[in-house]
Design an enzyme around this catalytic site. Structure first.
Site, PDB file in Angstrom:
ATOM      1  N   CYS A 133       8.936  -3.402   2.689  1.00 15.93           N
ATOM      2  CA  CYS A 133      10.037  -2.650   2.606  1.00 15.93           C
ATOM      3  C   CYS A 133       9.208  -1.747   1.362  1.00 15.93           C
ATOM      4  O   CYS A 133       9.145  -2.826   0.588  1.00 15.93           O
ATOM      5  CB  CYS A 133      11.691  -2.769   2.701  1.00 15.93           C
ATOM      6  SG  CYS A 133      11.915  -3.663   3.900  1.00 15.93           S
ATOM      7  N   LEU A 157      11.014  -0.898   6.887  1.00 15.07           N
ATOM      8  CA  LEU A 157       9.767  -1.607   7.600  1.00 15.07           C
ATOM      9  C   LEU A 157      11.068  -2.058   8.472  1.00 15.07           C
ATOM     10  O   LEU A 157      10.730  -3.727   8.463  1.00 15.07           O
ATOM     11  CB  LEU A 157       9.000  -1.852   7.021  1.00 15.07           C
ATOM     12  CG  LEU A 157       8.457  -2.574   8.800  1.00 15.07           C
ATOM     13  CD1 LEU A 157       7.703  -1.000   8.787  1.00 15.07           C
ATOM     14  CD2 LEU A 157       6.718  -2.860   7.708  1.00 15.07           C
ATOM     15  N   ALA A 158      10.998  -2.366   9.721  1.00 18.19           N
ATOM     16  CA  ALA A 158      12.373  -3.004  10.713  1.00 18.19           C
ATOM     17  C   ALA A 158      11.141  -4.329  10.984  1.00 18.19           C
ATOM     18  O   ALA A 158      10.444  -4.198  11.952  1.00 18.19           O
ATOM     19  CB  ALA A 158      13.048  -2.650  11.934  1.00 18.19           C
ATOM     20  N   VAL A 170      12.531  -7.636  11.257  1.00 14.52           N
ATOM     21  CA  VAL A 170      14.112  -8.934  11.472  1.00 14.52           C
ATOM     22  C   VAL A 170      15.384  -8.058  11.327  1.00 14.52           C
ATOM     23  O   VAL A 170      15.770  -7.899  10.522  1.00 14.52           O
ATOM     24  CB  VAL A 170      14.033 -10.211  10.206  1.00 14.52           C
ATOM     25  CG1 VAL A 170      15.119 -10.756  10.953  1.00 14.52           C
ATOM     26  CG2 VAL A 170      12.582 -10.960  10.830  1.00 14.52           C
ATOM     27  N   ASN A 198      13.135  -6.252  -0.957  1.00 12.78           N
ATOM     28  CA  ASN A 198      11.539  -6.362   0.138  1.00 12.78           C
ATOM     29  C   ASN A 198      11.196  -8.163   0.036  1.00 12.78           C
ATOM     30  O   ASN A 198      10.800  -8.384  -0.942  1.00 12.78           O
ATOM     31  CB  ASN A 198      11.049  -5.389  -0.457  1.00 12.78           C
ATOM     32  CG  ASN A 198       9.287  -6.039   0.166  1.00 12.78           C
ATOM     33  OD1 ASN A 198       8.716  -5.117  -1.169  1.00 12.78           O
ATOM     34  ND2 ASN A 198       8.926  -5.840   1.325  1.00 12.78           N
ATOM     35  N   GLY A 199      10.949  -8.487   1.123  1.00 16.86           N
ATOM     36  CA  GLY A 199      10.289  -9.486   1.652  1.00 16.86           C
ATOM     37  C   GLY A 199      10.828 -10.324   2.825  1.00 16.86           C
ATOM     38  O   GLY A 199      11.581  -9.716   3.239  1.00 16.86           O
ATOM     39  N   THR A 248     -13.005  -4.688  -9.389  1.00 22.42           N
ATOM     40  CA  THR A 248     -13.483  -5.809  -8.348  1.00 22.42           C
ATOM     41  C   THR A 248     -11.694  -5.530  -7.768  1.00 22.42           C
ATOM     42  O   THR A 248     -11.996  -5.327  -6.482  1.00 22.42           O
ATOM     43  CB  THR A 248     -13.452  -7.198  -8.214  1.00 22.42           C
ATOM     44  OG1 THR A 248     -13.606  -7.803  -7.580  1.00 22.42           O
ATOM     45  CG2 THR A 248     -11.959  -7.907  -8.702  1.00 22.42           C
ATOM     46  N   ARG A 287     -13.000  -2.372  -5.499  1.00 26.48           N
ATOM     47  CA  ARG A 287     -14.045  -2.344  -4.426  1.00 26.48           C
ATOM     48  C   ARG A 287     -14.103  -3.164  -3.572  1.00 26.48           C
ATOM     49  O   ARG A 287     -13.653  -2.725  -2.341  1.00 26.48           O
ATOM     50  CB  ARG A 287     -15.131  -3.041  -5.001  1.00 26.48           C
ATOM     51  CG  ARG A 287     -16.378  -3.004  -5.350  1.00 26.48           C
ATOM     52  CD  ARG A 287     -17.382  -3.727  -6.067  1.00 26.48           C
ATOM     53  NE  ARG A 287     -18.001  -3.672  -7.421  1.00 26.48           N
ATOM     54  CZ  ARG A 287     -18.062  -4.054  -8.700  1.00 26.48           C
ATOM     55  NH1 ARG A 287     -18.189  -6.181  -8.218  1.00 26.48           N
ATOM     56  NH2 ARG A 287     -19.135  -3.445  -8.999  1.00 26.48           N
ATOM     57  N   GLY A 330      -5.608 -14.461   4.701  1.00 25.25           N
ATOM     58  CA  GLY A 330      -6.324 -15.360   3.941  1.00 25.25           C
ATOM     59  C   GLY A 330      -6.212 -15.173   2.714  1.00 25.25           C
ATOM     60  O   GLY A 330      -6.783 -16.202   1.916  1.00 25.25           O
TER      61      GLY A 330
END
Length: 557
Positions: A2, A50-51, A53, A75-76, A338, A341, A365
């Site tokens: 969020c 951003l829904a 949960v 947010n998390g 980097t 890039r 990952g």
């Protein structure tokens, strides 16, 4: 994922200030709220949702009847919220929101213990009007971003991204600096009757090398003792699988980025396996980006076939990549070479996911190379001790580089990123192993050997330079960038770079171009970057693995 934003003690009319909150609207496309704080006419919260949960009660600032004096925006995701709720007997819950646990823990234990018990990724602003305190906190690796602006007369502004603070107005003779909030820390402010604040404490609640406090209540109980090879490999598998499993918490569709490298392949394979066990009602979508003949596209295709994911390939052309660079720098808020890039491909694949699919929660990952010494330059480490120390340094700096890239490129398109390799227990265990055992990447590969989780050739696939894997073997993304920058920046400009940009002067034309774009978008904010990401133990002027003598791309093998 969020967007959070808050002001305490604003001298300017709040309706003027709140236009700044709209600059991070991309982080929460589902809803927006702007709310003043009762009794403090110059304090307010802004929230873009951003829904993921609790679709019904997930709006913020989060307030519950039991604690009418507490206001929370965060947010998390808190992966152990149900475990802690049960452990401490919190029966009077008002919502299904994972963040409600913060209110109960804070009331029960105070800020230090509250923060240390959270297993997840988060940035929070907690206001306690009864005790007139404001608290800020951020997760161990800074997976969720947060910036603050604090003036010398006590006006505090906080936002998920720095761009939400650059146009904030305040009564000061000189502009206040905007700084990233330090990961693994919390800060306590006294809230004055005027709405202004005073910082009274800044403390660390967790470091990546420590076993986290919440592990006492973790589902993985019986790790095998000792450092014999088989026990260690078994523990790595258990902790990694647990890291992926807990991140399945979502009411929205889950997908996974898949480059065909070791790290994303292990995440995708484990995710598909656990999704089947959990009987998810949809197949896991995997996403690869690259030119048609790129090594990543071909490797990802093999993995997707092996694990049975619903696979999507996003075509990447250098021309499209070059067109996106300026936009990417705006979202990243950095001019690190980097990072930019490597962000272009991720930004374009995230755009595809948003526009063409219904996946919203995206696994990736990130963090593995830092943890498992995956960068090519680690082969030049003088001793295992030096390599282990550099691994920890990279993990502590993730919020400036790889984690920043991963968050901003996905958040730009309203997606939520999840990174199992940065699970607190997994990283703490891996870093507790003897330094000699943690030789570059081998231990991770060895732990998953013989399981047929991913194809053998992928398990032992050599590390690519990040940008090489996704482009044609005929011409790398790195070379396309060099060619383009040759025409964008002239020799004279580069010669005068130290004068034009005294803070971290660019040493290549590519770096010069990025810096120019950054300065246009964020004038006078060069100090947001403290140093460039560069390989160690070699005299490097460019972060690309391509410039290392020990690197051989696929076509040269």
């Amino acid at each position: 994922m969020c967007g959070i934003w808050a002001l305490f003690g604003s001298d300017e009319c709040l309706s003027v200030q709140c236009t700044s909150a709209m600059k991070i609207g991309h982080r929460g496309p589902d809803a927006f709220r702007f709310e003043n704080v009762n009794g403090y006419t110059n304090c307010c919260f802004g929230f873009h949702r951003l829904a993921i949960v609790d679709q019904l009660y997930g709006m913020q600032p989060l307030r519950v009847k039991k604690f009418p004096y507490l206001w929370l925006v965060y947010n998390g995701e808190i992966y152990n919220h149900q475990t802690l709720k049960k452990q401490f007997g919190y029966t009077d819950y008002q919502t299904k929101v994972d963040g409600e646990i913060l209110l109960h823990l804070y009331d029960n234990f105070g800020i230090q213990k509250m923060a240390s018990l959270l297993d997840g990724v988060f940035a929070f602003i907690l206001l306690d009007t009864a005790n007139r305190k404001v608290f800020l906190g951020r997760d161990t690796y800074g997976v969720r971003p947060m910036f603050k602006l604090l003036t010398d007369n006590g006006f505090l502004a906080v936002c998920s991204e720095a761009k939400g603070l650059t146009d904030i107005t305040h009564s000061m003779s000189s502009p206040a600096t905007i700084t990233p909030f330090l990961p693994g820390h919390f800060e306590v402010f006294d809230l004055k009757p005027s709405g202004k604040v005073e910082s009274v404490e800044m403390a660390r609640f967790h470091s990546c090398t420590q076993e986290p406090n919440h592990s006492a209540y973790d589902l993985v109980k019986d790790l095998k003792p000792g450092f014999d090879q088989e026990s260690v490999k078994s523990n790595i598998r258990s902790l990694f699988e647990n890291a992926v499993r807990k991140r399945l918490m979502a009411h929205r569709r889950i997908g996974c980025l898949l480059s065909g490298g070791l790290d994303s392949s292990l995440v995708a394979a484990t995710l598909v396996k656990l999704a089947k066990e959990d009987k998810l009602k949809y197949p896991i979508q995997t996403f690869a980006i690259g030119a048609e003949d790129s090594p990543d596209i071909l490797a990802a295709r093999k993995v997707a076939l092996h694990i049975g994911s619903e696979h999507h390939e996003v075509n990447f052309t250098p021309e499209e990549g070059l067109r996106a660079v300026d936009e990417v720098i705006f979202h990243l808020e950095t001019y690190d070479i980097t990072t930019i890039r490597a962000s272009v491909g991720m930004y374009l694949v995230a755009k595809y996911i948003r526009e063409k699919t219904d996946s919203v929660v995206i696994f990736s990952g990130e963090g593995s190379d830092e943890l498992t010494q995956g960068y090519i330059y680690f082969h030049k480490a003088p001793t295992p001790k030096a390599a282990a120390e550099d691994s920890v340094r990279l993990l502590k700096e993730l919020y400036l580089f790889d984690v920043l890239r991963a968050d901003r490129t996905t958040a730009a398109h309203g997606l939520e990123l999840r990174v199992p390799f940065l699970d607190h227990r997994f990283t703490a265990y891996y870093l507790s192993l003897p330094e000699e055992m943690r030789q570059p990447k081998y231990l991770l590969r060895d732990a998953f050997k013989g399981l047929n989780l991913i194809p053998d050739e992928i398990l032992w696939r050599r590390k690519e330079a990040f940008s090489d894997g996704m482009t044609s073997i005929k011409k790398s993304w790195y070379n396309s960038l060099q060619d383009q920058m040759e025409s964008e920046v002239n020799d004279y400009q580069l010669e005068k770079a130290a004068k034009t940009f005294p803070h971290l002067p660019p040493r290549t034309k590519e770096a010069y171009y990025y810096r120019q774009v950054f300065e246009k978008k964020y004038p006078g904010r060069a100090e947001w970057l403290s140093h460039y990401w560069m390989p160690r133990w070699i005299n490097a002027t460019d972060p690309s693995a391509r410039t290392l003598s020990i690197y051989k791309p696929d076509k040269d093998q």
